[in-house]
Design a protein around this motif. Structure first.
Motif, short mmCIF file in Angstrom:
data_model
loop_
_atom_site.label_atom_id
_atom_site.label_comp_id
_atom_site.label_asym_id
_atom_site.label_seq_id
_atom_site.Cartn_x
_atom_site.Cartn_y
_atom_site.Cartn_z
N THR A 278 36.71 30.97 44.75
CA THR A 278 36.67 29.82 43.75
C THR A 278 38.21 29.06 44.04
OG1 THR A 278 35.43 30.69 42.19
CG2 THR A 278 36.72 29.15 41.45
N GLN B 244 30.72 42.63 38.44
CA GLN B 244 31.45 42.46 39.63
C GLN B 244 30.62 43.34 40.65
OE1 GLN B 244 34.72 40.71 39.73
NE2 GLN B 244 34.47 40.06 37.50
N ASP C 263 30.67 44.34 46.68
CA ASP C 263 30.98 43.13 45.40
C ASP C 263 29.54 42.45 45.12
OD1 ASP C 263 33.45 44.00 45.37
OD2 ASP C 263 33.99 42.39 46.89
N SER D 153 35.99 35.18 44.08
CA SER D 153 37.07 35.44 44.94
C SER D 153 37.39 34.08 45.83
CB SER D 153 36.82 36.54 45.88
OG SER D 153 35.57 36.30 46.67
N SER E 241 31.14 38.28 42.25
CA SER E 241 32.33 38.42 42.30
C SER E 241 32.94 37.55 43.65
CB SER E 241 32.80 39.78 42.37
OG SER E 241 32.44 40.47 43.58
N VAL E 242 31.93 38.07 44.69
CA VAL E 242 32.08 36.96 45.89
C VAL E 242 32.53 35.53 45.74
CG1 VAL E 242 31.44 36.31 48.23
CG2 VAL E 242 31.02 38.57 47.23
#
Ligand code: ADP
Length: 442
Positions: free
Chosen positions: A151, A118, A141, A149, A145-146
Motif C-alpha cells: 500500500t 494476515q 502471508d 504491505s 497482508s501482501v
C-alpha cells in the motif's frame, strides 16, 4: 472547466493504478498459492517414497525445513506425530477436511485462513499405503497482508502521478482553452485567432452569428434613425400650422387650409406608424400561424375594388383578370401584399395609364402579377427598392403618401409565404412585379 478536467484526470489515474495493482496482485497470489501447494506436494511425495516412514525419519526431515510442519495422522484421525506440537496436546484430526479428502481421494490440497487475516495456512495431505495420512503444511502471508504491505508504494505512485496529472491537465486545458479565450476577446477579428481543426466549424458559426448580430444592430439603428427622421417632417408641419392658428397669425381664409395641412400630416404620421408597426410584427419570428388555403383571385379582386377610387383620382384604369387559384398563405398578409403592389402601380403611373392585375398558374406555379404603364424603375434602383425607406424619387413618393416601407413589407410577406418575387421594369415604359407561390402543402 480546467479544475474539472484536472480532477477527472486524477480520478482516472487513481482508478487505473488501483485496478491494475489489485488485478496484478491477485494474479501473482494465485501463482504463489499454486507454487506453495506444489512445493508441499513434492515434499510429501518424497517422504512417501521412503519405505519405512518412522517418527524419526520425519523428525530428521522436518529439521531441515524451518517453516515446514509435518503431521502424521492415523487412520482413525489420531495424531501419531507433529513436528510443531506434541501429539498429546492435539485433538483428533478425523474431521479435518484435508484428512477426509485424502482418505477419500488419495490426496488433498486445502488453504485455510488463520485466526488473523494476515496469514493463510496451506495444507497438502496424502494417504499412505498403511492407511495413515501424511500432512504437510506451511504458513504464508495472505493476499490481504501482501496488499497491505505494498500500500505505501502504491500511495507513493498515486501521489506522484497526481502531481504529474495536475501539471499535464493544466497544460492540456490551457492549450485547449487558449483559442476559445482568444475568440471571446476578439469577436470582431476571429480570423486572427489561432485554432485547431476541430474548432474551425465552431469559429465559423460564431463568426457568422456575430456578423448577423452586428448587421441586425446596424439595421435597427438605421431604421430607428430613419423612422425618427420621417416622423419629423409631418410633426414639424403640424406644430408650425397649429402654432400659427394658436397665435392668431392665420388669416380667416388660411385657417381651413392650415387645418387641411395638419390633417394631411397627421394622416401621414398614422400611415408611417402603421407601416412601422406592421414591419416589426412581420420581423418577429412566429407570425405564420394563420396560414390557410385562400383564393388569391378573390383577395386580389377585393383590393382592386378598394383601390378603384384612388385609381380614378390618378386617372389610371385598373383591371383584374385570370382565374381562381388556391394558395397557402395568411389572408391579411395577402391583402397587404396585393394592396401595396397595386397602390404603387397607381401612384407611380402616368395619367391615362393602366394597371393590370392577373392571377393564374403557369408551369404549375401559381402567381399574382401587377403590371403598370407607369414611370418604371431604372436598373440601378431595382435591387434596392425592397429596402426600408429606399425611394427612387423621394418627393414623388411623399407627395403621393408613400412611406418608403411598402415594398419592404411585401418582401417580408413573400418570405413568410415561401414565395418569390420577380421584377421587370423599364423606365418610361412601366413595371411588372410577379409573385410566384409554391404549391399548397398537404
Ligand atoms: P413608397 O411608399 O415610397 O412607394 P415602396 O417601398 O412601396 O415605398 O417603394 C419603394 C420605391 O420603389 C418607391 O419610392 C418608388 O420609387 C419605387 N417603386 C415602387 N413601385 C413602383 C412602380 N410600380 N413603378 C415605379 N416605381 C416604383
Amino acid at each position: 472547466m480546467k479544475k474539472k478536467i484536472g480532477i477527472q484526470m486524477m480520478c482516472v489515474v487513481t482508478l487505473a493504478i488501483l485496478s491494475t495493482v489489485i488485478l496484478v496482485m491477485f494474479a501473482f497470489y494465485e501463482l504463489f498459492k499454486k507454487q506453495v501447494l506444489e512445493d508441499l506436494s513434492i515434499n510429501a511425495h518424497l517422504l512417501q517414497a521412503e519405505n519405512a516412514l518412522t517418527v524419526e525419519s520425519l523428525q530428521r526431515y522436518s529439521s531441515n525445513y524451518d517453516d515446514l510442519r509435518i503431521t502424521l495422522i492415523g487412520p482413525e484421525g489420531n495424531v501419531i506425530y507433529d513436528s510443531l506440537v506434541s501429539c498429546e496436546e492435539m485433538d483428533n484430526h478425523g474431521d479435518r477436511p484435508e484428512f477426509t479428502e485424502a482418505v477419500q481421494n488419495g490426496e488433498a490440497s486445502i488453504i485455510r485462513e488463520s485466526d488473523t487475516i494476515q496469514k493463510s495456512s496451506f495444507y497438502y495431505a496424502v494417504c499412505l499405503e498403511n492407511g495413515n495420512v501424511l500432512r504437510l503444511s506451511r504458513e504464508a502471508d495472505s493476499v490481504v497482508s501482501v496488499l497491505l504491505s505494498v500500500t505505501p508504494i502504491i500511495l507513493g505512485i498515486v501521489v506522484c502521478l497526481w502531481i504529474l496529472c495536475a501539471f499535464l491537465s493544466r497544460f492540456l486545458t490551457d492549450s485547449l482553452m487558449k483559442p476559445i479565450e482568444q475568440m471571446a476577446n476578439q469577436l470582431d477579428h476571429l480570423d486572427n485567432v489561432e485554432s485547431y481543426d476541430e474548432l474551425v466549424p465552431f469559429i465559423q458559426l460564431i463568426k457568422k452569428q456575430h456578423e448577423d448580430i452586428m448587421k441586425s444592430v446596424t439595421m435597427r439603428q438605421d431604421f430607428t434613425a430613419n423612422v425618427s427622421h420621417e416622423l419629423k417632417t409631418p410633426l414639424t408641419a403640424i406644430s408650425g400650422y397649429s402654432e400659427l392658428i394658436e397665435n392668431g397669425m392665420a388669416m380667416e381664409a388660411d385657417v381651413q387650409r392650415f387645418a387641411g395641412e395638419i390633417h394631411h400630416s397627421a394622416n401621414r404620421l398614422l400611415t408611417l406608424i402603421n407601416d412601422t408597426i406592421r414591419l416589426s410584427e412581420l420581423d418577429s419570428a412566429d407570425k405564420t400561424d394563420l396560414m390557410e388555403e385562400i383564393n388569391l383571385y378573390a383577395v386580389a379582386e377585393t383590393c382592386v375594388n378598394m383601390l378603384k377610387i384612388s385609381a380614378e383620382n390618378h386617372q389610371v384604369s385598373l383591371s383584374i383578370s385570370g382565374k381562381p387559384v388556391l394558395v397557402m398563405a395568411d389572408k391579411q398578409m395577402m391583402e397587404e401584399l396585393v394592396y401595396n403592389l397595386c397602390d404603387n402601380a397607381i401612384r407611380y403611373n402616368n395619367p391615362g395609364g393602366y394597371v393590370a392585375v392577373t392571377v393564374g398558374e403557369i408551369n404549375g406555379e401559381k402567381y399574382l402579377k401587377v403590371r403598370d404603364t407607369g414611370i418604371g424603375i431604372a436598373k440601378e434602383h431595382q435591387e434596392r427598392i425592397f429596402e426600408r425607406f429606399y425611394r427612387v424619387d423621394k418627393s414623388r413618393s411623399k407627395s403621393t403618401g408613400g412611406t418608403g416601407l411598402g415594398l419592404a413589407i411585401v418582401k417580408h410577406i413573400v418570405a413568410k409565404c415561401n414565395a418569390r418575387v420577380d421584377l421587370n421594369s423599364e423606365p418610361g415604359k412601366g413595371t411588372e412585379i410577379t409573385v410566384f407561390f409554391n404549391e399548397p402543402r398537404g
